[in-house]
Design a protein around this motif. Sequence first.
Motif, PDB file in Angstrom:
ATOM      1  N   UNK A 146       0.840  -1.206   0.000  1.00 49.18           N
ATOM      2  CA  UNK A 146       0.000   0.000   0.000  1.00 49.18           C
ATOM      3  C   UNK A 146       0.871   1.250   0.000  1.00 49.18           C
ATOM      4  N   UNK A 147       1.911   1.263   0.842  1.00 51.70           N
ATOM      5  CA  UNK A 147       2.800   2.418   0.909  1.00 51.70           C
ATOM      6  C   UNK A 147       3.495   2.660  -0.433  1.00 51.70           C
ATOM      7  N   UNK A 148       3.935   1.591  -1.084  1.00 49.94           N
ATOM      8  CA  UNK A 148       4.609   1.728  -2.368  1.00 49.94           C
ATOM      9  C   UNK A 148       3.633   2.204  -3.445  1.00 49.94           C
ATOM     10  N   UNK A 149       2.374   1.767  -3.366  1.00 50.34           N
ATOM     11  CA  UNK A 149       1.352   2.247  -4.298  1.00 50.34           C
ATOM     12  C   UNK A 149       1.134   3.747  -4.116  1.00 50.34           C
ATOM     13  N   UNK A 150       1.037   4.180  -2.870  1.00 56.11           N
ATOM     14  CA  UNK A 150       0.853   5.605  -2.582  1.00 56.11           C
ATOM     15  C   UNK A 150       2.032   6.428  -3.086  1.00 56.11           C
ATOM     16  N   UNK A 151       3.235   5.893  -2.932  1.00 56.38           N
ATOM     17  CA  UNK A 151       4.413   6.614  -3.409  1.00 56.38           C
ATOM     18  C   UNK A 151       4.407   6.735  -4.922  1.00 56.38           C
ATOM     19  N   UNK A 152       4.206   5.612  -5.585  1.00 58.98           N
ATOM     20  CA  UNK A 152       4.374   5.569  -7.042  1.00 58.98           C
ATOM     21  C   UNK A 152       3.210   6.228  -7.788  1.00 58.98           C
ATOM     22  N   UNK A 153       1.998   6.075  -7.272  1.00 57.70           N
ATOM     23  CA  UNK A 153       0.814   6.654  -7.919  1.00 57.70           C
ATOM     24  C   UNK A 153      -0.066   7.341  -6.881  1.00 57.70           C
ATOM     25  N   UNK A 154       0.394   8.453  -6.301  1.00 58.57           N
ATOM     26  CA  UNK A 154      -0.405   9.122  -5.265  1.00 58.57           C
ATOM     27  C   UNK A 154      -1.728   9.629  -5.831  1.00 58.57           C
ATOM     28  N   UNK A 155      -2.819   9.454  -5.107  1.00 63.34           N
ATOM     29  CA  UNK A 155      -4.111   9.921  -5.619  1.00 63.34           C
ATOM     30  C   UNK A 155      -4.187  11.440  -5.708  1.00 63.34           C
ATOM     31  N   UNK A 156      -3.512  12.140  -4.795  1.00 63.60           N
ATOM     32  CA  UNK A 156      -3.442  13.602  -4.857  1.00 63.60           C
ATOM     33  C   UNK A 156      -2.131  13.967  -5.541  1.00 63.60           C
TER      34      UNK A 156
END
Length: 423
Positions: A277-287
Amino acid sequence: MPATPVVDPPFSILSEDFAADPYRYFAGLREQAPVHYEPALDSWFLSRYEDVRRVLTDHRAFTTETLQVRAEPVMRGPVLAQMAGAEHTAKRKIVVRGFTGPALEQQVRAVRANAAELLAPFLPRGRMDLVNDFGKPFAVRATLDVLGLDEQDAEPITEWLGGVSEFITSLALTPERRRHCLDCAEQLEAHLRPVIEQRRRRPGGDLISQLCTAGSGGTGTGTAMSTREVTALIINVLVAAVEPADKTLAQLLKQLIEHPEQLAQVRRDPALLPAAIAETLRRTPPVQLIPRQVERDAVFAGTPVPAGATVFCMIGAANRDPAAFTDPDAFDIHRPDLGTARSFTAAAQHLAFGAGLHQCAGAAFARAELETVAALLLPLLDGVRLAPGFRYRESGLYTRGPVALPLEFTPVRATDGTFRHLG
């Protein structure tokens, strides 16, 4: 990997090419135009990690004054990001308390129940659109539960919230769309007003009741908040909680499907889920964009930016800066420079939740929500794959996520009216 495109002088962040795939332009921006001026918006766009973190963590030199125009008209009052000092401390504490401890434990149970109910019709079919069939309705229902709003009102609230979000996230609005967005905000405010009055008289355990009964006040003196203040915070929570949830969930599944060896590892060891989840947020942040106003003349990468100017922090570009992360375009749940344990705290290395004084107050809830749903989904979606012929597409400049994500998987057979792993 495609060749890094050259960012020529005519380049515009408002172009169709950039909107279609901003990721392919990030490296060019960081290397050739790290302080990009957009004439149509009279604004500057910062793409280097160092510059973005500097702006987000120095709240005196780079303020949130732009939100008076970008957010306050549809939030119906000042939001947390506009506040400082005692007012910010007092109100943020109420919101954070509503997303932690015993409250969070109760919310996790509600999240699991909502997810299970929404998933049930799709499991025997072996196919669903994770964004439109599940993600979007789930994000709204989960947030309504936290606030204590009636799920029967999900449809109109979703529509009104769409207008509010459009106002905040659009870089250019026609007069007609602006009026539509303001109408949505007014209707949402009218809907919330009697709810707030009722919670003042008969408070419960929900977040709206906590906001209504807390003696926080605008100055931190112990005075109860006005209906306008409570309304603004409710809409603040609605936008912040609903907008990213479905985007990140869909991105998480897409990344894992495209990296089957990492998907297999997460299935074998669910303790790896927070890292995914953290890596997803880093690579493709929703904001993707966070605006700030420059209070005094500043210089970034040798480029002067005048006092009073608006700068947009490009979160997606900063999170892929090789100065901050090794091989930043790769999806790697074992990334040593991410730090999963701190990725949902104020010490996060990635900038998906912002940074500094105005870092997202709901980061703990976001983690719990995404972990809970993903932990429910993965065992059920056996053999999960993208639907044949599907052409992936994202939308949004300010906030960004998949338009759709049709999945196919092994149908789950019902047993005595229930589904295995579900509940």
